[in-house]
Write a protein that holds these residues in place. Structure first.
Motif, short mmCIF file in Angstrom:
data_model
loop_
_atom_site.label_atom_id
_atom_site.label_comp_id
_atom_site.label_asym_id
_atom_site.label_seq_id
_atom_site.Cartn_x
_atom_site.Cartn_y
_atom_site.Cartn_z
N ASP A 81 -57.63 -16.86 20.80
CA ASP A 81 -56.59 -17.48 19.99
C ASP A 81 -55.30 -16.67 20.04
OD1 ASP A 81 -55.14 -18.32 17.33
OD2 ASP A 81 -56.71 -19.80 17.67
N SER A 82 -55.41 -15.35 20.13
CA SER A 82 -54.22 -14.50 20.12
C SER A 82 -53.63 -14.29 21.50
CB SER A 82 -54.57 -13.13 19.51
OG SER A 82 -55.46 -12.42 20.34
N THR A 83 -54.19 -14.95 22.51
CA THR A 83 -53.62 -14.85 23.86
C THR A 83 -53.14 -16.22 24.35
OG1 THR A 83 -55.89 -15.00 24.76
CG2 THR A 83 -54.93 -12.80 24.52
N PHE A 84 -54.05 -17.12 24.65
CA PHE A 84 -53.67 -18.42 25.19
C PHE A 84 -52.75 -19.19 24.25
CE2 PHE A 84 -57.57 -17.50 27.54
CZ PHE A 84 -57.20 -17.86 28.83
N ASN A 85 -53.14 -19.31 22.98
CA ASN A 85 -52.34 -20.08 22.04
C ASN A 85 -50.98 -19.44 21.78
OD1 ASN A 85 -54.36 -21.97 21.81
ND2 ASN A 85 -55.25 -21.07 19.98
N SER A 117 -56.22 -15.85 13.85
CA SER A 117 -57.13 -15.51 14.95
C SER A 117 -58.37 -14.81 14.41
CB SER A 117 -56.43 -14.63 16.00
OG SER A 117 -56.08 -13.36 15.47
N ASN A 118 -58.20 -14.01 13.36
CA ASN A 118 -59.35 -13.32 12.77
C ASN A 118 -60.27 -14.32 12.06
OD1 ASN A 118 -60.97 -11.19 12.15
ND2 ASN A 118 -59.66 -10.31 10.60
N PHE A 157 -59.27 -6.88 18.30
CA PHE A 157 -59.08 -7.67 19.52
C PHE A 157 -57.92 -8.64 19.39
CE2 PHE A 157 -63.36 -6.16 20.49
CZ PHE A 157 -63.23 -5.88 21.84
N GLY A 158 -57.73 -9.19 18.19
CA GLY A 158 -56.59 -10.08 17.99
C GLY A 158 -55.27 -9.37 18.18
N ALA A 159 -55.13 -8.18 17.59
CA ALA A 159 -53.89 -7.40 17.71
C ALA A 159 -53.67 -6.94 19.14
CB ALA A 159 -53.93 -6.21 16.76
N ALA A 160 -54.75 -6.48 19.80
CA ALA A 160 -54.62 -6.05 21.19
C ALA A 160 -54.23 -7.23 22.08
CB ALA A 160 -55.93 -5.43 21.66
#
Length: 257
Positions: A81-85, A117-118, A157-160
């Protein structure tokens, strides 16, 4: 400051909630991957292996693998969620340009996206925990605390993922993301104990954030409270903070020119 930050960040989170009311199937499908791994490897391969040593006792292989798959479910939910979106919103949808024309700042934006995302990671992990309970793969009531534990996994992982996404130039760059995530999933004490790795390789594996998340979740599922769990939380929290700060700085560079 905190009192004013929370409502603005929550407005970003709330926007995602409204959007996904019409796309709930995307979230639901993300639950099945770890379930298939549990059935195929936990029970399939586990039927051949039988038991595996953990915590001074022999435990069913499926019970050993299940907490790691729960941790990986939280990882996948948060990082995808925190990359593609976020990449789409940043590069194509221009969603953030519109949001930043309101009183919402880049810090609020990052917090709101990370909360969402979390939440996605926690939903996956909670659903998988219910499956574990139904299959009798939980050895301790402390396992009920795993939804709280995966918050640390989700934020790290969301922040990274958010921070990395701010450096991506095209969809092709996501190939590198899979190059990193696949070894993390396979070699982060997911399917066998970390002790099997020789010498320096073991310490490299120990530094994997998924290894730390897996250890945290597995310890709760087996009721094995230990001091290393504090190291897990501190390590994942440090990644969360560093990733968040870098994402905010990069958003400022990209959006506030």
């Amino acid at each position: 400051m905190i009192a004013s930050l929370a409502p603005r960040a929550f407005s970003v989170f709330e926007r995602n909630l409204f959007v996904y009311q019409r796309q709930w199937l995307i979230i639901v499908t993300g639950f099945f991957e770890p379930l298939f791994f549990l059935l195929g490897i936990g029970y399939g391969v586990g039927g051949v292996i039988g038991t595996i040593p953990y915590g001074g006792a022999d435990v069913p292989y499926a019970a050993f693998v299940a907490p790691a798959l729960l941790a990986s479910a939280a990882m996948n939910g948060a990082i995808f969620d925190s990359t593609f979106n976020i990449f789409y919103k940043l590069k194509y949808g221009k969603v953030y340009d519109a949001i930043l024309s309101t009183p919402v700042g880049v810090g609020d934006l990052a917090v709101g996206e990370l909360l969402w995302s979390n939440l996605r990671g926690v939903i996956y992990a909670t659903a998988f925990l219910i499956v574990m309970l139904a299959l009798g793969l939980v050895a301790s009531p402390l396992a009920l605390l795993t939804p709280l534990a995966v918050i640390f996994i989700g934020f790290s992982f969301g922040a990274a993922g958010f921070a990395i996404t701010t450096h991506m130039r095209s969809w092709k760059d996501f190939d590198f993301l899979f190059i990193v995530l696949t070894p993390l999933f396979l070699f982060s004490a997911t399917f066998y104990p970390v002790e099997i790795y020789p010498g320096a390789l073991r310490w490299i594996v120990e530094l994997s954030p998924l290894t730390r998340g897996t250890h945290l979740v597995r310890s709760l599922c087996f009721g094995d409270l230990n001091w290393l769990m504090l190291v897990d939380i501190a390590y994942l929290s440090a990644i969360s903070f560093i990733g968040y700060r870098h994402a905010v700085r990069r958003l400022g560079v990209l959006l506030l020119k």
